[in-house]
Design an enzyme around this catalytic site. Structure first.
Site, mmCIF file in Angstrom:
data_model
loop_
_atom_site.group_PDB
_atom_site.id
_atom_site.type_symbol
_atom_site.label_atom_id
_atom_site.label_comp_id
_atom_site.label_asym_id
_atom_site.label_seq_id
_atom_site.Cartn_x
_atom_site.Cartn_y
_atom_site.Cartn_z
ATOM 1 N N HIS A 9 0.831 -1.198 0.000
ATOM 2 C CA HIS A 9 0.000 0.000 0.000
ATOM 3 C C HIS A 9 0.872 1.257 0.000
ATOM 4 O O HIS A 9 1.585 1.516 0.976
ATOM 5 C CB HIS A 9 -0.877 -0.059 1.257
ATOM 6 C CG HIS A 9 -1.831 1.064 1.411
ATOM 7 N ND1 HIS A 9 -1.818 1.892 2.503
ATOM 8 C CD2 HIS A 9 -2.836 1.487 0.621
ATOM 9 C CE1 HIS A 9 -2.796 2.784 2.395
ATOM 10 N NE2 HIS A 9 -3.423 2.557 1.247
ATOM 11 N N ARG A 10 0.870 1.991 -1.092
ATOM 12 C CA ARG A 10 1.743 3.166 -1.298
ATOM 13 C C ARG A 10 3.205 2.733 -1.243
ATOM 14 O O ARG A 10 4.078 3.484 -0.817
ATOM 15 C CB ARG A 10 1.487 4.259 -0.256
ATOM 16 C CG ARG A 10 0.022 4.557 -0.031
ATOM 17 C CD ARG A 10 -0.198 5.620 1.056
ATOM 18 N NE ARG A 10 -1.594 5.686 1.474
ATOM 19 C CZ ARG A 10 -2.048 6.406 2.481
ATOM 20 N NH1 ARG A 10 -1.224 7.165 3.168
ATOM 21 N NH2 ARG A 10 -3.325 6.406 2.800
ATOM 22 N N GLU A 36 0.349 -0.791 -4.783
ATOM 23 C CA GLU A 36 -0.743 0.175 -4.946
ATOM 24 C C GLU A 36 -0.148 1.568 -4.952
ATOM 25 O O GLU A 36 0.726 1.876 -4.126
ATOM 26 C CB GLU A 36 -1.732 0.043 -3.775
ATOM 27 C CG GLU A 36 -2.968 0.914 -3.889
ATOM 28 C CD GLU A 36 -2.963 2.182 -3.056
ATOM 29 O OE1 GLU A 36 -3.972 2.908 -3.090
ATOM 30 O OE2 GLU A 36 -1.949 2.467 -2.376
ATOM 31 N N ASP A 38 -1.045 6.002 -5.660
ATOM 32 C CA ASP A 38 -2.085 7.032 -5.714
ATOM 33 C C ASP A 38 -1.685 8.083 -6.745
ATOM 34 O O ASP A 38 -0.540 8.539 -6.740
ATOM 35 C CB ASP A 38 -2.193 7.730 -4.349
ATOM 36 C CG ASP A 38 -2.586 6.773 -3.247
ATOM 37 O OD1 ASP A 38 -3.662 6.156 -3.354
ATOM 38 O OD2 ASP A 38 -1.809 6.649 -2.271
ATOM 39 N N HIS A 51 -0.508 10.745 -2.228
ATOM 40 C CA HIS A 51 -1.831 10.396 -1.697
ATOM 41 C C HIS A 51 -2.747 11.601 -1.525
ATOM 42 O O HIS A 51 -3.922 11.573 -1.888
ATOM 43 C CB HIS A 51 -1.678 9.670 -0.351
ATOM 44 C CG HIS A 51 -2.985 9.319 0.275
ATOM 45 N ND1 HIS A 51 -3.670 10.182 1.116
ATOM 46 C CD2 HIS A 51 -3.765 8.220 0.162
ATOM 47 C CE1 HIS A 51 -4.793 9.617 1.505
ATOM 48 N NE2 HIS A 51 -4.888 8.417 0.942
ATOM 49 N N GLU A 111 -4.618 3.902 -8.063
ATOM 50 C CA GLU A 111 -5.811 4.590 -7.542
ATOM 51 C C GLU A 111 -5.861 6.012 -8.080
ATOM 52 O O GLU A 111 -4.947 6.806 -7.859
ATOM 53 C CB GLU A 111 -5.840 4.610 -6.006
ATOM 54 C CG GLU A 111 -7.153 5.235 -5.560
ATOM 55 C CD GLU A 111 -7.260 5.554 -4.077
ATOM 56 O OE1 GLU A 111 -6.501 5.035 -3.258
ATOM 57 O OE2 GLU A 111 -8.154 6.370 -3.766
ATOM 58 N N LYS A 113 -7.041 9.506 -7.654
ATOM 59 C CA LYS A 113 -7.484 10.271 -6.479
ATOM 60 C C LYS A 113 -8.442 11.378 -6.920
ATOM 61 O O LYS A 113 -8.112 12.569 -6.875
ATOM 62 C CB LYS A 113 -6.254 10.856 -5.775
ATOM 63 C CG LYS A 113 -5.555 9.816 -4.906
ATOM 64 C CD LYS A 113 -6.385 9.577 -3.677
ATOM 65 C CE LYS A 113 -5.837 8.546 -2.722
ATOM 66 N NZ LYS A 113 -6.912 8.028 -1.860
ATOM 67 N N ASP A 231 0.570 -1.910 4.524
ATOM 68 C CA ASP A 231 1.759 -1.054 4.652
ATOM 69 C C ASP A 231 2.985 -1.902 5.007
ATOM 70 O O ASP A 231 4.104 -1.407 4.975
ATOM 71 C CB ASP A 231 1.554 -0.030 5.786
ATOM 72 C CG ASP A 231 0.338 0.867 5.550
ATOM 73 O OD1 ASP A 231 0.009 1.118 4.385
ATOM 74 O OD2 ASP A 231 -0.284 1.296 6.548
HETATM 75 O O1 G3P Z 1 -6.731 1.400 -2.347
HETATM 76 C C1 G3P Z 1 -6.871 1.152 -1.012
HETATM 77 C C2 G3P Z 1 -6.554 2.378 -0.187
HETATM 78 O O2 G3P Z 1 -5.368 2.918 -0.682
HETATM 79 C C3 G3P Z 1 -7.626 3.428 -0.209
HETATM 80 O O3 G3P Z 1 -7.469 4.396 0.760
HETATM 81 O O4 G3P Z 1 -6.806 6.596 1.608
HETATM 82 O O5 G3P Z 1 -5.159 4.749 1.590
HETATM 83 O O6 G3P Z 1 -5.842 5.823 -0.528
HETATM 84 P P1 G3P Z 1 -6.261 5.426 0.857
HETATM 85 CA CA CA Z 2 -4.732 4.604 -2.155
#
Ligand code: G3P
Ligand code: CA
Length: 250
Positions: A9-10, A36, A38, A51, A111, A113, A231
């Site tokens: 995640h990120r 993943e 953003d 993000h 993703e 945004k 994470d």
């Molecule tokens: O894609 C899952 C998650 O990344 C969505 O929430 O705020 O971490 O971008 P956020």
């Molecule tokens: Ca995200």
């Protein structure tokens, strides 16, 4: 049972500043299946990986990404907020990321945004970048904004898309599918057997965020979710190995 894929995640965002090259590099070394990222757009409409809409939290600057050209954005320090060790990190463009990522044997979640700012043309811009790097067959494009999903589906109905949500609603899987989504990405608290069953019934994948605790990982692996966003991808990979061993013995 199908293996639950692990998406960093990120990037490996517990170990390095989120959405920076060190975080992506560590994610790739962790054995995660995917990453993943953003995406927001600069003033000159270049997709960059950050993000928040505002650069304040994760750089030494202030103001909105959309107010600045790439030239300015690139000069910001995107690492010191996390640790001085990362003071040479800058915000990464989607182009830079894809040049690096396309040689990795991993899957990708982009993703968009667009839930706060509906960046004009972001769907086309991102689609073209993915197509140019021949990444469409291993990428799922997600957004909290259903308009983005629908627009992406209109650009190419074969592209994998995911509606992102943290809100419960009746017939969520069916609703997402009717709006052009091929998957659902949900907050952990929405996860239950019924939702998974509804996804399966609608031929949709189900992935869950943000899964950092072993007990949450266990529930996702047990139910057979298609993916988790974490994470701590290195910990999730180790935990999945242990979980698989135990399941084989049962
Ligand atoms: O894609 C899952 C998650 O990344 C969505 O929430 O705020 O971490 O971008 P956020
Ligand atoms: Ca995200």
């Amino acid at each position: 049972m199908k293996k639950t894929l692990i998406y960093a995640h990120r990037g490996a965002s517990k170990l390095a500043p989120e959405n920076t090259m060190p975080a992506y590099q560590l994610a790739s070394e962790s054995g995660a299946d995917g990453i993943e990222i953003d995406v927001q757009l600069t003033k000159d409409r270049i997709p960059v990986l950050i993000h928040d809409e505002n650069v304040r939290r994760t750089t030494n600057g202030t103001g909105f990404v959309q107010e600045y050209t790439l030239d300015y954005i690139k000069k910001l320090d995107a690492g010191s907020w996390f640790s001085t060790k990362f003071s040479d990190c800058s915000i990464v463009t989607l182009e830079e990321f894809l040049c690096w990522f396309k040689f990795k044997p991993m899957v990708l979640n982009v993703e968009l945004k667009t839930n706060v700012i509906e960046y004009k043309e972001i769907e086309n811009i991102v689609y073209e970048a993915l197509a140019k790097h021949r990444m469409l067959n291993r990428t799922v494009i997600s957004s909290f904004n259903l308009n983005s999903i629908t627009r992406m589906h209109e650009i190419n109905p074969n592209v994998q898309t995911a509606f992102l949500t943290s809100t419960k609603r009746q017939n969520l899987a069916k609703f997402a599918k009717e709006n052009g989504s091929t998957s659902l990405h949900v907050k952990y608290r929405l996860l239950d057997k019924k939702l998974l069953k509804n996804c399966r019934r609608n031929d949709m994948s189900l992935r869950v965020y943000t899964i950092n605790r072993p007990s949450y990982m266990e529930k996702c692996f047990n139910l057979g979710c298609d993916g988790i966003f974490t994470d701590v991808p290195h910990e999730a990979v180790e935990y999945r190995k242990k979980f698989q061993k135990v399941s084989e013995q049962l």
